[in-house]
Design a protein around this motif. Structure first.
Motif, PDB file in Angstrom:
ATOM      1  N   SER A  75      42.901  30.798  44.320  1.00 48.34           N
ATOM      2  CA  SER A  75      41.593  31.402  44.092  1.00 48.34           C
ATOM      3  C   SER A  75      40.557  30.303  43.915  1.00 48.34           C
ATOM      4  N   ALA A  76      39.335  30.716  43.605  1.00 42.69           N
ATOM      5  CA  ALA A  76      38.289  29.738  43.313  1.00 42.69           C
ATOM      6  C   ALA A  76      38.644  28.867  42.119  1.00 42.69           C
ATOM      7  N   MET A  77      39.529  29.346  41.259  1.00 43.89           N
ATOM      8  CA  MET A  77      39.934  28.581  40.078  1.00 43.89           C
ATOM      9  C   MET A  77      41.017  27.560  40.371  1.00 43.89           C
ATOM     10  N   GLY A  78      41.611  27.616  41.543  1.00 38.57           N
ATOM     11  CA  GLY A  78      42.647  26.648  41.881  1.00 38.57           C
ATOM     12  C   GLY A  78      43.834  27.322  42.531  1.00 38.57           C
ATOM     13  N   GLN A  79      44.850  26.523  42.792  1.00 37.11           N
ATOM     14  CA  GLN A  79      46.039  27.027  43.469  1.00 37.11           C
ATOM     15  C   GLN A  79      46.956  27.754  42.494  1.00 37.11           C
ATOM     16  N   ALA A  80      47.792  28.603  43.032  1.00 37.64           N
ATOM     17  CA  ALA A  80      48.769  29.329  42.230  1.00 37.64           C
ATOM     18  C   ALA A  80      49.597  28.344  41.402  1.00 37.64           C
ATOM     19  N   GLY A  81      49.807  28.684  40.137  1.00 37.72           N
ATOM     20  CA  GLY A  81      50.574  27.833  39.243  1.00 37.72           C
ATOM     21  C   GLY A  81      49.733  26.912  38.394  1.00 37.72           C
ATOM     22  N   ARG A  82      48.452  26.747  38.729  1.00 42.33           N
ATOM     23  CA  ARG A  82      47.609  25.858  37.914  1.00 42.33           C
ATOM     24  C   ARG A  82      47.516  26.383  36.481  1.00 42.33           C
ATOM     25  N   ARG A  83      47.569  25.447  35.537  1.00 40.70           N
ATOM     26  CA  ARG A  83      47.486  25.782  34.119  1.00 40.70           C
ATOM     27  C   ARG A  83      46.075  25.481  33.625  1.00 40.70           C
ATOM     28  N   LEU A  84      45.455  26.476  33.015  1.00 37.31           N
ATOM     29  CA  LEU A  84      44.115  26.335  32.475  1.00 37.31           C
ATOM     30  C   LEU A  84      44.123  26.701  30.997  1.00 37.31           C
ATOM     31  N   VAL A  85      43.294  26.021  30.230  1.00 33.12           N
ATOM     32  CA  VAL A  85      43.184  26.302  28.799  1.00 33.12           C
ATOM     33  C   VAL A  85      41.764  26.790  28.533  1.00 33.12           C
ATOM     34  N   GLY A  86      41.667  27.862  27.769  1.00 34.65           N
ATOM     35  CA  GLY A  86      40.356  28.414  27.465  1.00 34.65           C
ATOM     36  C   GLY A  86      40.430  29.380  26.299  1.00 34.65           C
ATOM     37  N   HIS A  87      39.627  30.428  26.352  1.00 38.42           N
ATOM     38  CA  HIS A  87      39.570  31.352  25.227  1.00 38.42           C
ATOM     39  C   HIS A  87      39.054  32.703  25.679  1.00 38.42           C
ATOM     40  N   GLU A  88      39.212  33.685  24.831  1.00 40.65           N
ATOM     41  CA  GLU A  88      38.591  35.001  24.966  1.00 40.65           C
ATOM     42  C   GLU A  88      37.726  35.256  23.744  1.00 40.65           C
ATOM     43  N   PHE A  89      36.574  35.878  23.959  1.00 41.40           N
ATOM     44  CA  PHE A  89      35.747  36.360  22.856  1.00 41.40           C
ATOM     45  C   PHE A  89      34.876  37.474  23.410  1.00 41.40           C
ATOM     46  N   HIS A  90      35.292  38.707  23.179  1.00 43.30           N
ATOM     47  CA  HIS A  90      34.519  39.838  23.674  1.00 43.30           C
ATOM     48  C   HIS A  90      34.885  41.078  22.874  1.00 43.30           C
ATOM     49  N   TYR A  91      34.000  42.071  22.948  1.00 39.12           N
ATOM     50  CA  TYR A  91      34.219  43.342  22.274  1.00 39.12           C
ATOM     51  C   TYR A  91      34.528  44.468  23.255  1.00 39.12           C
ATOM     52  N   ALA A  92      34.306  44.233  24.539  1.00 38.59           N
ATOM     53  CA  ALA A  92      34.552  45.261  25.540  1.00 38.59           C
ATOM     54  C   ALA A  92      36.048  45.529  25.684  1.00 38.59           C
ATOM     55  N   SER A  93      36.370  46.749  26.074  1.00 34.97           N
ATOM     56  CA  SER A  93      37.752  47.146  26.287  1.00 34.97           C
ATOM     57  C   SER A  93      37.942  47.618  27.724  1.00 34.97           C
ATOM     58  N   VAL A  94      39.160  47.459  28.222  1.00 35.00           N
ATOM     59  CA  VAL A  94      39.517  47.986  29.539  1.00 35.00           C
ATOM     60  C   VAL A  94      39.926  49.447  29.364  1.00 35.00           C
ATOM     61  N   THR A  95      39.304  50.331  30.133  1.00 31.46           N
ATOM     62  CA  THR A  95      39.642  51.756  30.041  1.00 31.46           C
ATOM     63  C   THR A  95      40.539  52.212  31.187  1.00 31.46           C
ATOM     64  N   GLN A  96      40.393  51.603  32.360  1.00 34.08           N
ATOM     65  CA  GLN A  96      41.244  51.895  33.507  1.00 34.08           C
ATOM     66  C   GLN A  96      41.442  50.608  34.289  1.00 34.08           C
ATOM     67  N   SER A  97      42.667  50.356  34.771  1.00 33.18           N
ATOM     68  CA  SER A  97      42.886  49.186  35.610  1.00 33.18           C
ATOM     69  C   SER A  97      44.236  49.269  36.300  1.00 33.18           C
ATOM     70  N   ASP A  98      44.384  48.489  37.361  1.00 42.33           N
ATOM     71  CA  ASP A  98      45.673  48.282  38.021  1.00 42.33           C
ATOM     72  C   ASP A  98      46.416  47.234  37.209  1.00 42.33           C
ATOM     73  N   THR A  99      47.545  47.603  36.624  1.00 39.51           N
ATOM     74  CA  THR A  99      48.274  46.695  35.732  1.00 39.51           C
ATOM     75  C   THR A  99      49.434  45.987  36.415  1.00 39.51           C
ATOM     76  N   SER A 100      49.551  46.069  37.733  1.00 40.33           N
ATOM     77  CA  SER A 100      50.677  45.450  38.432  1.00 40.33           C
ATOM     78  C   SER A 100      50.524  43.941  38.511  1.00 40.33           C
ATOM     79  N   ARG A 101      51.646  43.265  38.626  1.00 38.88           N
ATOM     80  CA  ARG A 101      51.621  41.809  38.767  1.00 38.88           C
ATOM     81  C   ARG A 101      50.891  41.403  40.038  1.00 38.88           C
ATOM     82  N   GLU A 102      51.063  42.186  41.095  1.00 40.49           N
ATOM     83  CA  GLU A 102      50.463  41.851  42.380  1.00 40.49           C
ATOM     84  C   GLU A 102      48.937  41.825  42.303  1.00 40.49           C
ATOM     85  N   ALA A 103      48.370  42.622  41.399  1.00 43.28           N
ATOM     86  CA  ALA A 103      46.912  42.685  41.285  1.00 43.28           C
ATOM     87  C   ALA A 103      46.362  41.741  40.233  1.00 43.28           C
TER      88      ALA A 103
END
Length: 440
Positions: free
Chosen positions: A378-406
């Motif tokens: 992806s734009a973030m790099g090749q498959a397998g790349r390790r990135l370090v970061g964080h999450e900080f948000h109040y929004a919730s996911v209400t519907q999504s595709d939860t498969s590994r492929e997606a």
């Protein structure tokens, strides 16, 4: 080796007033004609923007967990190289971090120890007097790597209250560098992710001038500056935290999309990339002469209706994604989804490029470091790349595709606990709530 001097302004806990002191001090010194640089410990987008407004120079984050030592060294070197003084701001309490090896906890104390910066402790003394000295003494003795060089008293109720607090500090031998009386007029406006952004704060320059006036009148600034020490560096590091996702990067940039780390932008530019800003709120599409589009985090939940009505932006984004990569972080990810529910419960249609629906009405805080392993190129790099970061948000996911492929990535917390799949990828479009700080 060592470069320009620095100080770390910290506190025993959040809400003590360190940002008020830091901004007032930065502006007071800058208007004296000194070259002042701000820095912020830990993951935070908002405070560095205020530092930049106060000093007229970029402010970088320093994170002992998410960043490598070479990256930390490079950022400190760039800031302190020609500065009269670096004024770094701690996050949360001075020692608050994660359970990791010494020096990699993400705590502000790690940064003070690494660069040899003395700590100036901001103490909210409301509700106690001499007992404040016991808190200060505990901070001074808790970690032998650091030097607590003095204290600034905040929210002092009266001159009598001040004398009582100073009596306690005299008994433990810590100098009091000044005291600010309780004053609600010095408080900056806040919202759910912290302070209202610098670019949105009414009469920001006038507010900074008032903070500087208050600090000038309350602190012994010359004595405080004399306590600073040269920034201690080990080696010349590499300032590239994340490789640029393209050569010409279309960067969404306005009040809805503003959470981009200055060190990431600097690293992209250093690597030769060109950053081309555009405004979704002004209904601007990604520039067609760019080869990647980046939608950063921010506050799209506060502008959902306006984004939904920005048809030039949405149609241009969809057309761009047919041939070039698009990535969204946090708020950008929400806009790439099918819909975004605002605080009133109204679901606004979004770009529909990722199989996810989000809601700000169904709020729950998500906060913490994340370690991500990309599941595909992806734009973030090749498959397998390790990135370090964080999450900080109040929004919730209400519907999504939860498969590994997606999914965009597999993530873990800072202690290595598996948190499962995160985000989504579809064609050339990727996104997640994960904010990347650096390569792992």
């Amino acid at each position: 080796m060592s470069v320009g001097p620095g100080l770390l302004i910290a506190a025993p806990r959040s809400g003590s007033g360190k940002t008020t002191i830091v901004l007032g001090l930065q502006r007071a010194l800058a208007r004296r004609g000194l070259r002042v640089r701000g820095m912020k410990c830990g993951p935070d987008y908002i405070d560095p923007a205020f530092h930049a407004a106060a000093t007229g120079a970029p402010s970088f984050n320093l994170d002992s967990f998410a960043m490598s030592r070479p990256l930390l060294q490079a950022l400190a070197s760039e800031a302190a190289g020609d500065a009269t003084l670096v004024i770094a701001e701690g996050s949360m309490g001075l020692f608050d971090g994660i359970r990791q090896e010494t020096g990699r906890t993400g705590a502000s104390a790690d940064i003070a120890a690494l660069f040899g910066w003395p700590v100036i402790l901001v103490l909210d003394v409301s509700g106690h007097a001499q007992s404040a000295a016991a808190v200060a003494l505990g901070c001074a003795r808790f970690d032998p790597r650091i030097d607590v060089a003095g204290v600034v008293l905040n929210k002092v109720a009266s001159e009598r209250h001040r004398r009582l607090v100073e009596d306690g500090m005299t008994r433990i031998g810590l100098p009091v560098l000044g005291a600010l009386m309780r004053n609600t007029e010095l408080t900056l406006p806040e919202r759910h992710l912290g302070l209202v952004q610098a670019g949105e704060t009414d009469e920001l320059d006038a507010r900074l001038e008032r903070l500087a006036d208050a600090v000038e009148g309350a602190l012994d600034i010359d004595r405080l500056m004399a306590l600073s020490r040269p920034t201690r560096l080990e080696t010349a590091g590499n300032a590239q935290s994340l490789p640029p996702p393209g050569q010409r990067i279309a960067l969404a940039s306005d009040q809805a999309f503003s959470f981009v780390y200055p060190h990431v932008l600097m690293g992209w530019r250093t690597a030769g990339a060109e950053i081309v800003p555009f405004s979704p709120l002004a209904d601007e599409p990604p520039p067609s002469d760019c080869d990647v589009c980046w939608l950063p985090g921010g506050y799209p939940e506060l502008h959902a209706g306006r984004i939904a009505g920005a048809q030039n932006f949405l149609e241009g984004l969809r057309a761009f994604s047919e041939s070039r990569p698009v990535h969204g972080e946090c708020g950008g990810y929400m806009v790439l989804g099918r819909s975004l529910e605002d605080a009133e419960g109204y679901a606004h249609p979004m770009a529909g490029l990722l199989p996810v629906e989000t809601s700000y009405a169904k709020r729950r805080m998500h906060l913490g470091y994340r370690v991500a392993h990309l599941l595909g190129d992806s734009a973030m790099g090749q498959a397998g790349r390790r990135l370090v970061g964080h999450e900080f948000h109040y929004a919730s996911v209400t519907q999504s595709d939860t498969s590994r492929e997606a999914a965009f990535a597999r993530i873990a917390d800072a202690e290595g606990n598996d948190l499962g799949f995160a985000g989504h990828r579809r064609g050339l479009v990727t996104g997640s709530f994960f904010h990347a700080i650096a390569q792992g």
